[in-house]
Design an enzyme around this catalytic site. Structure first.
Site, mmCIF file in Angstrom:
data_model
loop_
_atom_site.group_PDB
_atom_site.id
_atom_site.type_symbol
_atom_site.label_atom_id
_atom_site.label_comp_id
_atom_site.label_asym_id
_atom_site.label_seq_id
_atom_site.Cartn_x
_atom_site.Cartn_y
_atom_site.Cartn_z
ATOM 1 C CD GLN A 163 -29.553 57.672 -52.024
ATOM 2 O OE1 GLN A 163 -29.476 56.536 -51.569
ATOM 3 N NE2 GLN A 163 -29.485 57.923 -53.311
ATOM 4 C CG ASP A 212 -23.778 52.884 -49.894
ATOM 5 O OD1 ASP A 212 -24.191 52.369 -50.937
ATOM 6 O OD2 ASP A 212 -24.212 53.938 -49.409
ATOM 7 C CE LYS A 232 -30.422 53.074 -53.036
ATOM 8 N NZ LYS A 232 -29.315 53.965 -52.663
#
Ligand code: GUN
Length: 287
Positions: free
Chosen positions: A98, A121, A54
């Site tokens: 994460q 997200d 990422k």
């Protein structure tokens, strides 16, 4: 009829190219590139690899991508303090913590603490709520956004279609259903308690499967001419990555199908980059 393959790798590259152009425009207009901060609280090798990719992908399109790696012993309070710093930093447009987090940290506490304008997200309750209400301005999670782009690239008609989403997670199933509904599909959400999943799947013009159960969806469950999006990604005993759909059998009936790997997977990071650019644009527009 053998289905056409939805090539996630090629479409993801197209998205990345679009984002690169958008990033250059943003940087020229605002004197800084969009910033994405990925926070990893783990030494799990798969999470390390995934978060590094990422970071790398964001820098490759010209963003300021940063990976903040914290030890697995980090306390919830320490993590919340880091999130607060990132919330307050004007050069940070996107924050991604994460998952999964270590067991001693309450995930919901941390996700709720992220400024929702920076929640790339789409896991903050404000974004999930706006999306569920069909309101503009919601940040939707990356994987379902990637699935919508695959359907758009294939030219699949969504309005009026019968769509079945197998899976009800916050990250994929629920937001996927909301995005399909927003484009006027008739949507059913199936899950582990669904009775006669086969009969439901056989009605689906659009079938999105995110169950994490290899081989769950058999070829004869597919409606002739359906678009089949397989979000499942599991490593089998032979070390091979497999999806939730019996690909070889399903492709004989579907009109469009995603392979695993090389379908939805590559779209997720490309969508994250796009979401970060949009979050940056929305933040400067809101000033
Ligand atoms: N872990 C696996 N996929 C994801 C994702 O899309 N977002 C976050 N935050 N964690 C993940």
């Amino acid at each position: 009829m053998a289905a056409k393959i939805l090539d996630g790798k090629a479409i993801a590259q197209k998205v990345r190219d679009e984002v690169r152009e958008g990033v250059a425009r943003f940087a020229a207009a605002h004197g800084r590139p969009p910033g994405l901060d990925v926070v990893l609280v783990s030494d799990d090798p798969a999470s390390v690899t995934y978060t590094r990719s990422k970071e790398k992908a964001s820098n490759e399109v010209g963003m300021r991508g940063r990976l903040l790696t914290l030890p697995a012993t980090t306390t919830e309070g320490e993590l919340l303090a880091r999130v607060a710093e990132l919330n307050a930093d004007d050069a940070v447009d996107g924050i991604l913590v994460q998952l999964p987090l270590p067991g001693h940290i309450r995930e919901q506490r941390v996700l709720d603490a992220i400024a929702f304008a920076k929640d790339v997200d789409g896991l903050h309750p404000v974004n999930a709520g706006l999306l569920a209400m069909g309101r503009p301005g919601a940040i939707a999670p990356c994987t379902p956004r990637g699935c919508m782009r695959l359907l758009a690239e294939a030219g699949v008609e969504i309005a009026g279609a019968r769509a079945v989403v197998v899976g009800r997670s916050d990250l994929v199933g629920r937001p996927m259903a909301a995005l399909l509904l927003a484009q006027h599909a008739t949507v059913s959400i199936a899950h582990t308690r669904t009775r006669d999943l086969r009969a439901l799947c056989r009605e689906a013009d659009i079938l999105v499967v995110a169950a994490g159960a290899p081989g769950l969806i058999r070829g004869d469950w597919i409606k002739e001419g359906a678009a089949v999006i397989d979000v499942g990604l599991t490593r089998n005993e032979a070390g091979k990555l497999v999806g939730d759909v019996d690909f070889e059998a399903a492709r004989e009936r579907a009109a469009w199908i995603t392979p695993v790997p090389g379908g939805v997977g590559p779209m997720t990071i490309a969508s994250l980059l796009e979401t970060t650019l949009r979050a940056a644009e929305a933040r400067v527009a809101a000033r």
